[in-house]
Design an enzyme around this catalytic site. Structure first.
Site, mmCIF file in Angstrom:
data_model
loop_
_atom_site.group_PDB
_atom_site.id
_atom_site.type_symbol
_atom_site.label_atom_id
_atom_site.label_comp_id
_atom_site.label_asym_id
_atom_site.label_seq_id
_atom_site.Cartn_x
_atom_site.Cartn_y
_atom_site.Cartn_z
ATOM 1 N N ARG A 202 26.434 17.681 22.139
ATOM 2 C CA ARG A 202 27.099 17.935 23.428
ATOM 3 C C ARG A 202 28.335 18.780 23.180
ATOM 4 O O ARG A 202 29.091 18.534 22.236
ATOM 5 C CB ARG A 202 27.490 16.611 24.116
ATOM 6 C CG ARG A 202 26.328 15.728 24.512
ATOM 7 C CD ARG A 202 25.605 16.228 25.760
ATOM 8 N NE ARG A 202 26.455 16.152 26.928
ATOM 9 C CZ ARG A 202 26.683 15.021 27.613
ATOM 10 N NH1 ARG A 202 26.113 13.879 27.237
ATOM 11 N NH2 ARG A 202 27.450 15.028 28.665
ATOM 12 N N SER B 252 44.167 54.799 54.144
ATOM 13 C CA SER B 252 45.340 54.589 53.299
ATOM 14 C C SER B 252 46.450 53.955 54.119
ATOM 15 O O SER B 252 46.544 54.172 55.330
ATOM 16 C CB SER B 252 45.817 55.930 52.730
ATOM 17 O OG SER B 252 47.108 55.813 52.163
ATOM 18 N N ASN C 114 39.423 57.071 51.282
ATOM 19 C CA ASN C 114 39.228 56.552 49.927
ATOM 20 C C ASN C 114 37.823 55.974 49.739
ATOM 21 O O ASN C 114 37.258 55.376 50.665
ATOM 22 C CB ASN C 114 40.255 55.453 49.638
ATOM 23 C CG ASN C 114 41.670 55.972 49.654
ATOM 24 O OD1 ASN C 114 41.955 57.039 49.129
ATOM 25 N ND2 ASN C 114 42.570 55.219 50.264
ATOM 26 N N LYS D 72 43.640 60.540 54.160
ATOM 27 C CA LYS D 72 42.778 60.099 53.067
ATOM 28 C C LYS D 72 41.569 59.306 53.561
ATOM 29 O O LYS D 72 41.642 58.578 54.545
ATOM 30 C CB LYS D 72 43.565 59.237 52.073
ATOM 31 C CG LYS D 72 44.611 59.995 51.290
ATOM 32 C CD LYS D 72 45.123 59.162 50.121
ATOM 33 C CE LYS D 72 44.065 59.018 49.051
ATOM 34 N NZ LYS D 72 44.525 58.165 47.943
#
Length: 454
Positions: A317, A278, A286, A284
């Protein structure tokens, strides 16, 4: 757009390196030279023409900026490319350059050439995911964990069967994609309106189709039944196959991300220097690989929507619909390869915390086992009384922090003393033990392994 900071990190860097503007120019040149080779083999142009074209153009430095500027005037990259190629040829070869082709032939075929190695890479990554999933399934075929429905605890399953579902989703999508790659992506060659105008020599009305078939063989592509200028089923099939793989990869990433939540802690993504850090909270870790997978797959779903909305194209087309396909199709391949690179690493290094899984099975004090307990009690107490007693015992176990079987036995004695002796302690423990209520989980793992290995 700051592509290097916002868009490309979600893509495979290996795939990006093989999908540059120069690579698309090379794919368009390969189409034109293969076309000349094929027409020469069919007797449509003088012998030696194709080889002389190759000598003059294979080392030619095409002006990328000029071609890019020309797209705004012609609507696609083939028009300025064809002009540049013709200008680089000697005068006696100019008339044979791009003979019988149209810009859509060049662009569609070049895209198929460009995407063919991407399909091989995607298949290799999906096989790598399968190889990583198999030992996980086997190691955890009996590892009990909470099965959750509507985001709430429901009944026990095993972690092995959860991995089996991830693996089956990815493998089903792999086989779908492989079914497109196996025969080869289709070449495009139809000329101005899809009927090989200008190649209608007397007595050789099928010459255009013969050239189309020979062109496919030389480019390593498949020969379609007919040119597909406004029959966009090949693109629809490819885009939806990409999206199916993306859906399976996103399912894996979503489950892993939910299970890594601090309060659950049932799995962790593979550790690595700086992975999951983090910018402000040092504690943290993550689930960044899951985030990268989901971010890529969400973009693929959006690209698929664009392509699906361009499937019906007018007359002979397309006007804008065809043009809208190019970016989403190529980006989907690059994003999917990036997502699968992350998925393979995720499965190969996934950390499984069986103790946390067991802890979470006990969070409700045994309430997760109220259904099998009620089933055990029903023949003696009736359904309503059995359900009420099972729920009350679970609540007591939760509040007191004791074993569910203890709370259940105590309630039976206090509320139904005359019947309590009919229930063996071993039966109460078995009915309230999540590890003994796994349904067909173990058999499902074995069945999934057999299918994956077939």
């Amino acid at each position: 757009m700051p592509a290097d900071l916002i868009q490309r990190p979600f893509m495979s860097q290996h795939a990006l390196a093989a999908s540059r503007d120069e690579d698309f120019i090379a794919a368009m040149l390969a189409f034109e030279l293969a076309l000349a080779d094929t027409q020469e083999a069919e007797g449509g142009i003088p012998a030696g023409t194709a080889e002389r074209m190759r000598e003059q153009l294979e080392g030619h430095a095409f002006d990328m900026s000029a071609i890019a500027a020309g797209i705004a005037r012609g609507g696609n990259a083939a028009i300025p490319f064809v002009k540049a190629g013709r200008a680089a040829l000697s005068d006696d070869l100019k008339r044979y350059w791009h003979l019988g082709a149209t810009s859509q032939d060049v662009v569609d075929s070049a895209l198929m050439v460009l995407l063919t190695p991407r399909l091989a890479s995607l298949d290799a990554l999906l096989l790598r995911c399968r190889r990583a999933a198999l030992p996980l399934m086997q190691a955890h075929e009996r590892t009990p964990m909470v099965g959750r429905t509507l985001m709430q605890q429901a009944l026990p399953i095993t972690f092995g069967v959860k991995v089996a579902h991830w693996a089956l989703g990815l493998e089903q999508a792999r086989r779908r994609l492989a079914a497109l790659a196996r025969p080869g992506l289709p070449v495009q060659f139809g000329g101005a309106v899809g009927v090989h105008s200008g190649l209608d020599e007397p007595g050789r009305e099928g010459l255009g189709l013969s050239v189309m078939d020979g062109l496919a063989e030389r480019l390593g592509l498949s020969a379609p039944v007919l040119p597909w200028h406004t029959d966009r089923q090949p693109i629809h099939a490819l885009a939806t196959a990409f999206d199916a793989v993306a859906g399976a990869a996103e399912k894996l990433a979503l489950d892993v991300a939910l299970m890594t939540q601090t309060e659950l802690g049932e799995v962790s993504e593979p550790a690595g220097e700086g992975m999951g850090e983090s910018s402000s909270m040092p504690h943290k870790r993550n689930p960044v690989r899951s985030a990268m997978i989901r971010g890529a797959c969400r973009q693929i779903h959006g690209h698929t929507s664009v392509i699906l909305n361009a499937t019906a194209q007018p007359l002979e087309r397309g006007l804008g619909e065809w043009h809208a396909e190019w970016g989403p199709l190529v980006d989907s391949a690059l994003l999917l390869e990036g997502a699968l690179e992350q998925a393979a690493v995720l499965l190969e290094g996934l950390e499984v915390h069986g103790e946390a899984m067991r802890r979470n099975l006990a969070v409700t004090g045994g309430a997760i086992m109220a259904e099998p307990v009620a089933r055990l009690l029903t023949p003696r107490l009736g359904p309503d009384a059995a359900k009420g007693l099972a729920a009350e015992a679970a609540e007591q176990a939760r509040r007191q922090g004791g074993a569910y079987a203890d709370a259940l036995e105590a309630l039976l004695v206090s509320r139904h003393g005359e019947l309590a002796a009919e229930f063996e302690r071993a039966d109460l423990e078995a009915a309230s033990d999540p590890a003994l209520y796994l349904g067909s989980s173990v058999a499902q793992v074995a069945r999934a392994i057999a299918w994956l290995e077939c």
